[in-house]
Design an enzyme around this catalytic site. Structure first.
Site, mmCIF file in Angstrom:
data_model
loop_
_atom_site.group_PDB
_atom_site.id
_atom_site.type_symbol
_atom_site.label_atom_id
_atom_site.label_comp_id
_atom_site.label_asym_id
_atom_site.label_seq_id
_atom_site.Cartn_x
_atom_site.Cartn_y
_atom_site.Cartn_z
ATOM 1 N N GLU A 235 -6.460 -4.784 10.338
ATOM 2 C CA GLU A 235 -5.450 -3.737 10.480
ATOM 3 C C GLU A 235 -5.846 -2.803 11.619
ATOM 4 O OE1 GLU A 235 -2.793 -1.862 7.325
ATOM 5 O OE2 GLU A 235 -4.552 -0.583 7.324
ATOM 6 N N SER B 220 2.490 -1.746 10.748
ATOM 7 C CA SER B 220 3.917 -1.790 11.131
ATOM 8 C C SER B 220 4.601 -3.107 10.786
ATOM 9 C CB SER B 220 4.089 -1.496 12.630
ATOM 10 O OG SER B 220 3.655 -0.192 12.940
ATOM 11 N N HIS C 51 -9.934 1.638 3.957
ATOM 12 C CA HIS C 51 -8.733 1.853 4.767
ATOM 13 C C HIS C 51 -9.032 2.891 5.851
ATOM 14 C CE1 HIS C 51 -4.723 2.968 6.007
ATOM 15 N NE2 HIS C 51 -4.314 1.823 5.490
ATOM 16 N N ASN D 10 0.872 -1.181 0.000
ATOM 17 C CA ASN D 10 0.000 0.000 0.000
ATOM 18 C C ASN D 10 0.905 1.227 0.000
ATOM 19 O OD1 ASN D 10 -1.897 1.969 0.370
ATOM 20 N ND2 ASN D 10 -2.426 1.388 2.480
ATOM 21 N N TRP D 11 1.098 1.790 -1.184
ATOM 22 C CA TRP D 11 2.039 2.928 -1.306
ATOM 23 C C TRP D 11 1.447 4.221 -0.754
ATOM 24 C CZ3 TRP D 11 4.335 2.449 -6.988
ATOM 25 C CH2 TRP D 11 5.184 1.331 -7.039
ATOM 26 N N LYS D 12 0.162 4.230 -0.484
ATOM 27 C CA LYS D 12 -0.510 5.458 -0.010
ATOM 28 C C LYS D 12 -0.215 6.612 -0.989
ATOM 29 C CE LYS D 12 -0.482 3.548 4.587
ATOM 30 N NZ LYS D 12 -0.574 3.741 6.013
ATOM 31 N N GLY E 1 2.491 -0.985 4.450
ATOM 32 C CA GLY E 1 2.503 0.422 4.065
ATOM 33 C C GLY E 1 3.920 0.931 3.913
#
Ligand code: PGA
Length: 252
Positions: free
Chosen positions: A165, A214, A95, A9-11, A235
């Site tokens: 999550e 994390s 998310h 998930n590159w955000k 992430g």
């Protein structure tokens, strides 16, 4: 499930297409002959088209959001049809950052899940409690699951992916700390139980349940081996090619 599913998930990263291509290429070049893992890159919308021309099997592409209508006057939105046509297979839905900053609620999330499934995209539905010491975590997860999956046809359920999550475990949260594998195990078993109620035990067993929050190369394997989950949503560590490759290699 014989393969672990790893979602990057590159955000809202990186800043340029050149950097996005370099990140994708670097990971792809370092990971040849993947057998035990499936890797999906969820990039910002604007890079998807270019990355679709670079990505090679068995790597796959996903987006971080989708709108629930297929076409029409919806300024600023991206439809599931567009994503499918560009080569996306997956889409992250619900998310916690979208809930927190954009006010996404379960009803909207549900519409997006239904639209994704209808258009042949695999929704990665995110669930999790906000606070570490929250009481009634199982009620929170149950509500998020039941509302998020309202109206999902049992036959289409095989295309679902669920991610546990906890918000407090996401690396950018205050005092973030990864969830203990034992706690992730309990959450995973509970999620599987609810899925079995919704779709029947046999179908529920085929739905991958992932962990996110994390994840790094030191803890990644514990969520697969100890917590018995089916994959990871990564992430921050997915933006560092070498660390992301170490995470994937640690699973085989
Ligand atoms: P993190 O993010 O790996 O940086 O904690 C995970 C996520 O929010 O999807």
């Amino acid at each position: 499930m014989d393969k672990s599913l790893i979602i990057a998930n590159w955000k809202m990263n990186p800043e340029t297409l050149a950097e996005a291509k370099a990140l994708l290429n670097s990971v792809q070049n370092d990971l040849t002959g993947l057998e035990k893992t499936e890797v999906v890159f969820c990039s910002p919308f604007i890079f998807l088209d270019s990355l679709a021309h670079l990505i090679v099997e068995p790597f796959q592409l996903g987006s971080q959001n989708v709108f629930y209508e297929e076409r029409g006057a919806f300024t600023g939105e991206i439809s599931p049809v567009m994503l499918k046509k560009i080569g996306c297979q997956y889409v992250i839905i619900g998310h916690s950052e979208r809930k927190q900053y954009l006010g996404e609620a379960d009803e909207l999330i549900n519409k997006k899940v239904l639209a994704a499934l209808k258009n042949g995209l695999k929704p990665i539905l995110c669930l999790g409690e906000k606070d570490k010491d929250a009481s009634g975590v199982s009620d929170i997860l149950k509500t998020q699951l039941e509302k998020g999956l309202t109206g999902v046809d049992a036959k289409r359920a095989k295309n679902l992916i669920i991610t546990y999550e906890p918000v407090w475990a996401i690396s950018t949260s205050e005092n973030a700390a990864a969830c203990q594998p034992d706690d992730a195990l309990v959450a995973g078993l509970f999620i599987r139980k609810i899925l079995a109620k919704l779709f029947g035990r046999r179908r529920a067993e085929k739905i991958p349940i992932l962990y996110g929050g994390s994840v790094d190369s030191k803890n990644a394997a514990s969520y697969i081996k100890e917590a018995q989950l089916n994959g990871l949503l990564v992430g921050n560590a997915s933006l560092k090619a070498k660390e992301f490759v170490r995470i994937i290699k640690s699973l085989s």
